[in-house]
Design a protein around this motif. Structure first.
Motif, mmCIF file in Angstrom:
data_model
loop_
_atom_site.group_PDB
_atom_site.id
_atom_site.type_symbol
_atom_site.label_atom_id
_atom_site.label_comp_id
_atom_site.label_asym_id
_atom_site.label_seq_id
_atom_site.Cartn_x
_atom_site.Cartn_y
_atom_site.Cartn_z
ATOM 1 N N LEU A 1 10.808 1.888 -1.406
ATOM 2 C CA LEU A 1 9.869 0.791 -1.663
ATOM 3 C C LEU A 1 8.525 1.013 -0.955
ATOM 4 N N ASP A 2 8.596 1.633 0.227
ATOM 5 C CA ASP A 2 7.347 1.798 0.986
ATOM 6 C C ASP A 2 6.731 3.191 0.791
ATOM 7 N N MET A 3 7.021 3.804 -0.339
ATOM 8 C CA MET A 3 6.434 5.127 -0.588
ATOM 9 C C MET A 3 4.902 5.013 -0.717
ATOM 10 N N ASP A 4 4.233 6.106 -0.346
ATOM 11 C CA ASP A 4 2.772 6.089 -0.330
ATOM 12 C C ASP A 4 2.246 6.295 -1.747
ATOM 13 N N ALA B 1 0.519 3.295 -3.985
ATOM 14 C CA ALA B 1 -0.629 2.456 -4.365
ATOM 15 C C ALA B 1 -1.867 2.776 -3.546
ATOM 16 N N ASP C 1 -6.869 5.599 -6.824
ATOM 17 C CA ASP C 1 -8.187 4.973 -7.021
ATOM 18 C C ASP C 1 -8.117 3.926 -8.121
ATOM 19 N N GLN D 1 -6.698 0.696 -6.777
ATOM 20 C CA GLN D 1 -7.670 0.041 -5.897
ATOM 21 C C GLN D 1 -8.789 -0.580 -6.729
ATOM 22 N N LEU E 1 -2.578 -6.133 -2.270
ATOM 23 C CA LEU E 1 -1.913 -5.069 -3.028
ATOM 24 C C LEU E 1 -0.465 -4.974 -2.554
ATOM 25 N N LEU E 2 0.444 -5.117 -3.495
ATOM 26 C CA LEU E 2 1.866 -5.129 -3.136
ATOM 27 C C LEU E 2 2.615 -4.019 -3.852
ATOM 28 N N GLN E 3 3.666 -3.550 -3.215
ATOM 29 C CA GLN E 3 4.651 -2.687 -3.889
ATOM 30 C C GLN E 3 5.959 -3.456 -3.866
ATOM 31 N N ALA E 4 6.605 -3.553 -5.019
ATOM 32 C CA ALA E 4 7.840 -4.339 -5.082
ATOM 33 C C ALA E 4 8.726 -3.808 -6.198
#
Lengths: 685, 154
Positions: B56-59, B61, B65, B68, B89-92
């Motif tokens: 889930l916390d992969m780099d 987003a 560009d 963003q 900005l979320l990753q889910a």
């Protein structure tokens, strides 16, 4: 993995999310693929002194504006009349006085000629106005004399026009402000002794207003301009009724007429021409509308031409009307006991000295004159910006400041105009001889440019248009000669200044052209892979953290790295060598003894020796001089450090195959890769 | 007593879901203008859905560009109507759940989500999974702003 951020638990089991930081968002905004736009925060100074300076600047001039904040507001004819005519109409406040100042030299009876001189100038005004209407139509993108002459004559003539315009704009500020202060001191004579200070303060205030980005706001300009026009017209109507219906000033007129018969033979044509030349200042500012056509509402050219006609009519009526009143009421300038302008005396005569309408009229006249000065603050920096873009003056003049104003141009204009006010002690009539010469040169150049334009373009009815401009050009050329001769010797200053300015601008252009030629890269040129060798030379003053940091950096650039220690004391050199060999074993140290105590010379001489020792069959290497620099924490610290480095940099600037690299050492930033203090056992990497 | 005309239903804090669809800018402008009238806060949220096969916390987003730019353009649009938009900005794993949870955490009283028009296959509005989830689970008011139907299909 996103560093150290833990997922946030949602309301339901399994619903987790990670908030991704956006470090760029405070400073930049992505506006397209691979394209960033800097936010205001990116321009904020990073040092405390810089921030303080920025805060003071913001307080004085306002917060910086983004380029997109510039709105292209179009002007209606009513607003445009107020904005563009303040310069021209305000000249009616002093033009009559200038005529009477000359005529009085021929005796009191000669004043009666004032009316005829003003009528003659009004005829000239009509001719110029009709000619400029042609320019509005032919150059709807703004037909300043510089633009018109650039298209039709080429570089040199356009630079003459630009120089004359620049002089004209500077003098508009000086004359308008001086005259504005004279209106104030005429109403409040106690302020006469501080007139120069008041003039300079007025210029400073206009400058701050313009640096803040004070636009030619229609409403701001409209009120004083229209109040002045209405009250001056009312004054003319009342005065004319009093003269014509009630016979006021008749006795004076009869006496004058009688005396005139006797004096007319002695009244020389030269005096009349000088009076005409002096009053010709009334025409200054007539060209403003032609230069600002794009600011009008569509149809731009037609609206501008109509506004120009109205402006010329108003100026003509005001000028002749005020001269008529002055002549019939026997008013001329008063210098003693306190100076009183002609227009203030007319206002006093009609509205009553010391009455509220009198003070209001004087106040609005003064305000109108200040606004006239402000038109130059808009036009002059724009002209400089165009010249800077064309490469005739330094490029900085085309840069917009924080508030979108051309700050450099504004500051130059204010400085020169304030200097003139101080030099001429705020006396309008002393400044006037310098004025109008440039204006008529400009008129002539732009009219002549139009003759070429019509001959080349040949649109329907071009012969008639050409005839109008040819007539205008001939008339203004004659007046330019008359004005120059009549206002001699002061006017020769302007005539001498124009070629100097033209020469200066051509010199700058040649410099820019030469630089462009030197830096130009051929289209077919492909940047090759670098095969040249590099070597690093580090001037050191012993072993310290800044030097060690420079050595570490130098080793990343080349394998050939050497330190150079220049000393006048051989014993000190030995001590440094011992320490160096123990602590920096991988980098050779060269000690240069300097018995004559010089530092820079021996160092550059050592570089020369290195170059000479290089094999001649190999391409010369790039010598990178790495300078260890200590970053001062305070502005006053800067005086204490890096003075030798600065001298060395200056000496190496322009040296062939040499690059200078500053390695700044900031106090308190040493961790990890840089060594600890002297009490530690050795460098940490 | 007749009520005073208003500039739309009032809210104090709105979360605007930004999917990257061009309709998003219209959405921001609409909410921005209303927020300006009500002096309300606007939070723009873009959720990057991460597949279960990846951490889930992969780099992901932060390095894109394009992602963003979605939020930056929304910020710019809000600024153009005179409102400051806070971007998130979320990753889910699930967009709907992330939107609802973010709205709850930020105490938003309005959640705005766009409904795009698909021109393919004769044209249709694709509700997908997110809108029904948000409608069913958000504790605050939800506005679904439909994209205008192109002229030739109406």
């Amino acid at each position: 993995m996103i560093g150290g951020r833990r997922p946030i638990q949602g309301r339901k089991p399994g619903d987790r999310r990670v908030r991704v930081e956006r470090p760029h968002s405070a400073l930049f905004r992505w506006t397209g693929p691979g394209q960033l736009t800097a936010k205001e925060a990116a321009s904020v100074p990073t040092t405390a002194t810089g921030r303080l300076f920025a805060r003071v600047k913001a307080l004085l001039l306002g917060r910086p504006l983004a380029s997109e904040a510039e709105l292209g507001e179009r002007l209606s004819k009513k607003k445009a009349l107020a904005i563009f005519s303040s310069d021209a109409i305000s000249s009616s406040a002093y033009a009559t006085e200038e005529i009477l100042r000359v005529l009085i030299l021929g005796g009191i009876a000669a004043l009666a000629w004032g009316l005829w001189v003003s009528v003659g100038i009004a005829v000239l005004l009509i001719a110029v106005a009709i000619s400029y209407r042609q320019i509005c139509i032919a150059y709807p993108s703004g037909g300043g004399s510089y633009s018109v002459s650039k298209v039709n004559f080429g570089r040199r003539t356009s630079l003459i026009a630009a120089s004359a315009l620049m002089i004209d704009y500077v003098l508009t500020v000086a004359v308008s402000v001086a005259s504005s202060i004279e209106q104030v001191t005429s109403a409040v004579p106690e302020l006469f002794d501080v007139r120069v200070v008041l003039g300079v303060v007025a210029i400073v205030l206009i400058t701050i207003g313009n640096l803040r980005g004070l636009r030619e706001a229609g409403n701001l300009f409209a009120i004083p301009t229209y109040v002045f026009i209405v009250s001056a017209l009312l004054m003319i109507v009342i005065g004319t009724i009093r003269i014509v219906v009630f016979g006021e000033g008749e006795g004076y007129a009869a006496t004058l007429g009688h005396q005139l018969d006797e004096s007319v033979q002695t009244l020389s044509i030269i005096l009349l021409l000088r009076a005409f030349a002096a009053g010709a200042v009334a025409l200054t500012g007539t060209e403003a509308i032609a230069t600002g056509v794009p600011a009008f509402e569509p149809p731009e050219a037609k609206n501008a031409a109509t506004t120009l006609a109205v402006m010329a009519a108003l100026l003509g009526v005001l000028f002749i009307g005020l001269t008529f009143l002055a002549v019939n009421f026997g008013i001329t300038h008063v210098e003693e006991p306190v100076k009183q302008t002609v227009i203030s005396q007319i206002a006093g005569k009609i509205y009553g000295f010391g009455s509220i309408p009198f003070f209001l009229f004087q106040g609005f006249t003064a305000l109108l004159l200040v606004l006239a000065a402000n038109t130059s603050f808009n036009a002059f920096p724009r002209l400089l910006a165009i010249l800077a873009i064309d490469g005739f003056i330094p490029r900085q003049f085309s840069f917009r400041g924080d508030r979108l104003a051309f700050s450099y141009g504004i500051i130059v204009l204010a400085t020169v105009a304030a200097g003139l006010i101080i030099l001429f002690q705020g006396e309008t009539h002393l400044l006037i001889p310098l004025y109008a010469v440039g204006v008529f040169i400009d008129f002539t150049i732009s009219q002549s440019g139009m003759i070429r334009h019509w001959r080349r373009e040949r649109p329907p009815g071009w012969q008639r248009r050409l005839a109008i401009n040819a007539f205008g050009a001939t008339l203004t050329a004659i007046v330019a000669v008359v004005v120059t001769i009549a206002k001699a010797p002061q006017s020769f200053l302007v005539i001498a200044l124009i070629p100097l300015l033209v020469g200066g601008m051509q010199f700058i252009r040649r410099q820019y052209d030469a630089q462009e030629k030197e830096l130009a890269v051929r289209d077919e040129f492909i940047v090759p892979v670098n095969h040249r060798e590099q070597r690093v030379v580090i001037p050191v003053n012993g072993i310290n953290r800044a030097v060690v940091q420079a050595v570490i950096f130098g080793q990343t650039l080349a394998t050939d790295v050497r330190a150079v220690f220049i000393t006048e004391d051989p014993e000190q050199g030995d001590e440094v060598r011992k320490k160096w060999e123990r602590q920096v074993p991988n980098v050779p140290l060269v000690i240069v003894e300097s018995p004559y105590r010089a530092l820079i010379g021996p160092f550059t001489a050592y570089l020369d020796v290195l170059d000479l020792a290089w094999p001649p069959d190999k391409p010369a290497p790039i010598t990178i001089v790495v300078l260890p620099e200590y970053v001062a924490r305070h502005w006053w610290d800067r005086l204490l450090y890096n003075q030798s480095a600065k001298r060395l940099k200056a000496a190496l600037l322009g040296r062939e195959h040499t690059v200078i690299a500053d390695v700044p050492y900031r106090r308190g930033t040493l961790t990890g890769s840089t060594p600890p203090g002297p009490d530690a056992s050795g460098p940490r990497t | 007593m007749p009520s005073e005309p208003t500039t739309g239903p009032s809210f104090k804090r709105a979360v605007v879901a930004l999917s990257g669809h061009p309709n998003g800018q219209r959405l921001v402008r609409l909410v921005g203008e209303l927020a300006k009238a009500h002096k309300a806060e606007v939070i723009g949220v873009h959720v990057v859905e991460i597949d279960w096969s990846m951490p889930l916390d992969m780099d992901l987003a932060a390095r894109s560009d394009e992602i963003q730019q979605i939020l930056d353009m929304a910020e710019g649009t809000a600024e153009s109507v005179g409102v400051k938009l806070e971007s998130v900005l979320l990753q889910a794993r699930d967009v709907g759940a992330a939107l609802v949870d973010e709205a709850v955490e930020r105490d938003a009283d309005l959640l705005v989500i766009g409904l795009a028009y698909r021109t393919k296959f004769g044209g249709d509005f694709a509700m997908g999974r997110t809108i029904p989830y948000v409608l069913k689970n958000a504790p605050c008011a939800v506005w679904v702003v439909r994209e205008p139907i192109p002229e030739e299909n109406s």
